[in-house]
Design a protein around this motif. Structure first.
Motif, PDB file in Angstrom:
ATOM      1  N   GLY A 146      53.284  52.253 -13.562  1.00 18.82           N
ATOM      2  CA  GLY A 146      52.852  51.792 -14.872  1.00 18.82           C
ATOM      3  C   GLY A 146      51.469  52.233 -15.289  1.00 18.82           C
ATOM      4  N   ARG A 147      50.599  52.634 -14.319  1.00 14.90           N
ATOM      5  CA  ARG A 147      49.275  53.143 -14.637  1.00 14.90           C
ATOM      6  C   ARG A 147      48.728  53.832 -13.394  1.00 14.90           C
ATOM      7  NH1 ARG A 147      45.418  50.012 -16.907  1.00 14.90           N
ATOM      8  NH2 ARG A 147      43.746  51.034 -15.747  1.00 14.90           N
ATOM      9  N   ILE A 148      47.559  54.458 -13.514  1.00 16.48           N
ATOM     10  CA  ILE A 148      47.005  55.172 -12.371  1.00 16.48           C
ATOM     11  C   ILE A 148      46.903  54.242 -11.163  1.00 16.48           C
ATOM     12  CG2 ILE A 148      45.756  56.905 -13.691  1.00 16.48           C
ATOM     13  CD1 ILE A 148      43.221  55.203 -13.261  1.00 16.48           C
ATOM     14  N   GLY A 149      47.207  54.786  -9.973  1.00 19.00           N
ATOM     15  CA  GLY A 149      47.298  53.966  -8.776  1.00 19.00           C
ATOM     16  C   GLY A 149      46.224  54.249  -7.754  1.00 19.00           C
ATOM     17  N   TYR A 150      44.972  54.318  -8.176  1.00 17.08           N
ATOM     18  CA  TYR A 150      43.866  54.510  -7.247  1.00 17.08           C
ATOM     19  C   TYR A 150      42.638  53.791  -7.790  1.00 17.08           C
ATOM     20  CZ  TYR A 150      43.298  58.403 -10.546  1.00 17.08           C
ATOM     21  OH  TYR A 150      43.223  59.171 -11.679  1.00 17.08           O
ATOM     22  N   SER A 151      41.702  53.496  -6.886  1.00 11.20           N
ATOM     23  CA  SER A 151      40.518  52.725  -7.251  1.00 11.20           C
ATOM     24  C   SER A 151      39.293  53.266  -6.532  1.00 11.20           C
ATOM     25  CB  SER A 151      40.700  51.245  -6.865  1.00 11.20           C
ATOM     26  OG  SER A 151      41.778  50.653  -7.559  1.00 11.20           O
ATOM     27  N   CYS A 152      38.165  53.272  -7.218  1.00  6.77           N
ATOM     28  CA  CYS A 152      36.893  53.681  -6.638  1.00  6.77           C
ATOM     29  C   CYS A 152      35.899  52.526  -6.761  1.00  6.77           C
ATOM     30  CB  CYS A 152      36.326  54.901  -7.361  1.00  6.77           C
ATOM     31  SG  CYS A 152      37.375  56.364  -7.272  1.00  6.77           S
ATOM     32  N   ARG A 153      35.238  52.213  -5.660  1.00 10.64           N
ATOM     33  CA  ARG A 153      34.268  51.124  -5.618  1.00 10.64           C
ATOM     34  C   ARG A 153      33.021  51.588  -4.864  1.00 10.64           C
ATOM     35  NH1 ARG A 153      37.517  49.854  -8.771  1.00 10.64           N
ATOM     36  NH2 ARG A 153      38.666  47.885  -8.985  1.00 10.64           N
ATOM     37  N   ALA A 154      31.936  50.873  -5.040  1.00 13.90           N
ATOM     38  CA  ALA A 154      30.713  51.177  -4.310  1.00 13.90           C
ATOM     39  C   ALA A 154      29.907  49.901  -4.142  1.00 13.90           C
ATOM     40  CB  ALA A 154      29.877  52.230  -5.030  1.00 13.90           C
ATOM     41  N   VAL A 155      29.158  49.835  -3.048  1.00 10.92           N
ATOM     42  CA  VAL A 155      28.176  48.781  -2.844  1.00 10.92           C
ATOM     43  C   VAL A 155      26.819  49.465  -2.782  1.00 10.92           C
ATOM     44  CG1 VAL A 155      27.382  46.911  -1.376  1.00 10.92           C
ATOM     45  CG2 VAL A 155      29.824  47.367  -1.587  1.00 10.92           C
ATOM     46  N   VAL A 156      25.969  49.181  -3.756  1.00  8.51           N
ATOM     47  CA  VAL A 156      24.708  49.889  -3.914  1.00  8.51           C
ATOM     48  C   VAL A 156      23.577  49.059  -3.330  1.00  8.51           C
ATOM     49  CG1 VAL A 156      23.135  50.974  -5.553  1.00  8.51           C
ATOM     50  CG2 VAL A 156      25.607  50.960  -6.006  1.00  8.51           C
ATOM     51  N   GLY A 157      22.959  49.572  -2.286  1.00  4.08           N
ATOM     52  CA  GLY A 157      21.804  48.927  -1.690  1.00  4.08           C
ATOM     53  C   GLY A 157      20.525  49.618  -2.104  1.00  4.08           C
ATOM     54  N   GLU A 158      19.400  49.148  -1.599  1.00  2.48           N
ATOM     55  CA  GLU A 158      18.110  49.716  -1.981  1.00  2.48           C
ATOM     56  C   GLU A 158      17.907  51.108  -1.384  1.00  2.48           C
ATOM     57  OE1 GLU A 158      14.952  47.091  -1.084  1.00  2.48           O
ATOM     58  OE2 GLU A 158      15.636  45.478  -2.412  1.00  2.48           O
ATOM     59  N   GLU A 159      18.411  51.328  -0.176  1.00  5.40           N
ATOM     60  CA  GLU A 159      18.150  52.591   0.509  1.00  5.40           C
ATOM     61  C   GLU A 159      19.403  53.432   0.711  1.00  5.40           C
ATOM     62  OE1 GLU A 159      16.167  51.701   4.121  1.00  5.40           O
ATOM     63  OE2 GLU A 159      14.342  50.981   3.144  1.00  5.40           O
ATOM     64  N   GLU A 160      20.572  52.868   0.521  1.00  5.53           N
ATOM     65  CA  GLU A 160      21.815  53.615   0.688  1.00  5.53           C
ATOM     66  C   GLU A 160      22.937  52.906  -0.054  1.00  5.53           C
ATOM     67  OE1 GLU A 160      23.289  53.780   4.676  1.00  5.53           O
ATOM     68  OE2 GLU A 160      23.137  51.633   4.991  1.00  5.53           O
ATOM     69  N   ILE A 162      27.372  52.522  -0.052  1.00  6.00           N
ATOM     70  CA  ILE A 162      28.645  52.811   0.599  1.00  6.00           C
ATOM     71  C   ILE A 162      29.701  52.948  -0.482  1.00  6.00           C
ATOM     72  CG2 ILE A 162      30.394  52.045   2.240  1.00  6.00           C
ATOM     73  CD1 ILE A 162      28.288  50.694   3.815  1.00  6.00           C
ATOM     74  N   PHE A 163      30.327  54.104  -0.511  1.00  2.00           N
ATOM     75  CA  PHE A 163      31.340  54.413  -1.523  1.00  2.00           C
ATOM     76  C   PHE A 163      32.728  54.222  -0.923  1.00  2.00           C
ATOM     77  CE2 PHE A 163      34.227  57.402  -3.618  1.00  2.00           C
ATOM     78  CZ  PHE A 163      34.040  57.061  -4.948  1.00  2.00           C
ATOM     79  N   TYR A 164      33.654  53.692  -1.708  1.00  4.57           N
ATOM     80  CA  TYR A 164      35.023  53.434  -1.267  1.00  4.57           C
ATOM     81  C   TYR A 164      36.004  54.079  -2.246  1.00  4.57           C
ATOM     82  CZ  TYR A 164      33.089  49.442   1.433  1.00  4.57           C
ATOM     83  OH  TYR A 164      32.383  48.640   2.290  1.00  4.57           O
ATOM     84  N   LEU A 165      37.010  54.746  -1.712  1.00  3.02           N
ATOM     85  CA  LEU A 165      38.118  55.250  -2.529  1.00  3.02           C
ATOM     86  C   LEU A 165      39.422  54.828  -1.884  1.00  3.02           C
ATOM     87  CD1 LEU A 165      39.477  57.088  -4.709  1.00  3.02           C
ATOM     88  CD2 LEU A 165      39.314  58.940  -3.057  1.00  3.02           C
TER      89      LEU A 165
END
Length: 460
Positions: A146-160, A162-165
């Motif tokens: 019914g729609r695109i089936g993927y997701s991108c997320r990130a947790v943004v810290g002060e020094e780094e 973490i990206f999630y796909l």
């Protein structure tokens, strides 16, 4: 490879990369085309539907995460994601059920110009909350119906950051997924002012899928590869491969899966095995499979090693780096009832030669032909032990995976058998496996891989 809930993460600001308003509008007005899912895509779509109807829905998504050092530019990452999706045709669409189509599914596609993602802040999040939140988002968003089936997320810290796909398994095979980090990272670095990327052009996997279907449209039980599958089937008493040792499971009663990482050889030892293979007139891969078979004989009195082995179908330059399902499986049966490691390695070579003759057709087409002719649905019967060897040393980006802390992740699943990948990197040779989480399976898998490593080490 690990469960997403085991991923080490950080406190930070939660980000979601979502379609822009214009992309949402294009999605709302998009209509199905004449293109059909590939054989493997259709199998995954059917499985998703069947498990959801029984209330036993597994999370059928692949995921990976990696660390981005320094200040994070969310707008630049959104542009990188946009360019990556525009580059790969398989990522620009989804599927809808359609009983009037031959496969029962219709493909809906967007034009490259319709693709555009934007970052959206989701507030602060603690490290203890991150992985569950991402996992829940993936469960909802990695659904290609019914729609695109993927997701991108990130947790943004002060020094780094973490990206999630995460994406539903209908989009790509495992090899395609190994390429995503390199391409996304290269595109992001360009977008923040770094060196321009020079990614080679790639074809649209959905075009490959249509050509493959056209090529085998008239195949029936007279095709010469069918006898090879029949021999494999009957030699295994109606099973498509079984792990050599007991797993404590019952057919048709799947249990929760666990991940297992098991070292086989160090980098120096693996190089020594290469030299030994050359000296013995064989190949490293053949010795690896032989060691697994011989370990099964010693520990479980197995007289054969039977498994489905993935093989790639990237038979033209435009498919080499394209995202999609460029995978077939071939049935491998190795006699391990007698002989030493080198003798069994020679049988492995002969068995793969025979199996390749059986892989001329997509395995799912073989299943369809058999089902129509005999009423036996091979895709849903008996046991299926999947085993493959992957040399990752020459993949784009492989040398920086460790530096970026790149991890393949999943939430879980249920099965009665084992899927195992023997991986080769500069750091050595190791096994990544997903297997039933029974005490017997976890114990016996570790025993088998340990003994296989000992056998290989004896040649170094």
């Amino acid at each position: 490879m690990s469960r997403i809930t085991d991923r080490t993460t950080i406190d930070g600001t939660y980000l979601a990369f979502t379609p822009t308003t214009s992309m949402e509008s294009a999605m709302a007005s998009a209509v199905p085309s004449d293109r059909q899912p590939s054989f493997m895509q259709a199998a995954h779509l059917d499985l998703r539907t069947e498990t959801s109807e029984t209330g036993e829905q597994d999370d059928i998504w692949l995921g990976f995460t990696y660390r981005v050092p320094g200040r994070f530019d969310a707008e630049a990452m959104a542009r990188a994601i946009t360019r990556w999706v525009q580059r790969h045709g398989v990522m620009r669409g989804w599927f809808v059920a359609d009983a009037d189509r031959p496969t029962g599914w219709a493909r809906v596609d967007l034009a490259p110009a319709d693709i555009a993602f934007t970052p959206r802040e989701g507030g602060p999040v603690t490290a203890d909350e991150v992985n569950e939140r991402v996992s829940d988002d993936f469960r909802a968003g990695c659904n290609p119906l019914g729609r695109i089936g993927y997701s991108c997320r990130a947790v943004v810290g002060e020094e780094e950051t973490i990206f999630y796909l995460g994406l539903d398994h209908t989009y790509t095979d495992g090899f395609s997924f190994f390429l995503v980090y390199f391409e996304l990272d290269a595109l992001y670095r360009e977008e923040i002012g770094g060196e321009a990327t020079d990614l080679p052009p790639v074809g649209d996997f959905m075009d490959f899928a249509q050509a493959e279907r056209d090529r085998v449209a008239d195949v029936d039980v007279t095709h010469p590869c069918l006898p090879h599958w029949a021999d494999f089937w009957f030699a295994g008493d109606g099973e498509l491969g079984r792990f050599p040792l007991r797993l404590g499971t019952t057919v048709d009663e799947p249990v929760e899966l666990e991940h297992l990482h098991h070292p086989l050889l160090s980098g120096e030892e693996a190089a020594g095995l290469d030299a030994a293979a050359e000296r013995l007139g064989t190949r490293t891969t053949q010795l690896v499979y032989a060691a697994i078979g011989l370990a099964g004989r010693e520990l479980g009195q197995a007289d054969s090693l039977r498994f489905l082995n993935p093989v790639h179908t990237r038979d033209s330059p435009e498919w080499l780096l394209a995202a999609g399902w460029f995978i077939n499986v071939m049935p491998v049966h190795v006699d391990v009832s007698d002989g030493d490691l080198v003798e069994i390695a020679d049988r492995v070579r002969q068995s793969f030669r025979t199996a390749r003759a059986a892989s001329e057709l997509p395995a799912m087409k073989v299943y369809d032909v058999v089902e129509q002719a005999l009423g036996v649905k091979l895709s849903q019967v008996g046991e299926r032990f999947m085993l493959s060897y992957m040399d990752l040393r020459h993949l784009p980006g492989a040398t920086t995976w460790g530096e970026a802390d790149t991890v393949l992740v999943s939430r879980g699943g249920r099965d009665t058998n084992v899927t195992a990948w023997v991986m080769r990197e500069d750091c050595g040779l190791y096994v990544e496996a997903i297997l039933p989480g029974t005490d017997e399976a976890l114990t016996n898998a570790a025993r088998l891989w340990t003994r296989a490593g000992e056998l290989l080490r004896s040649l170094v």
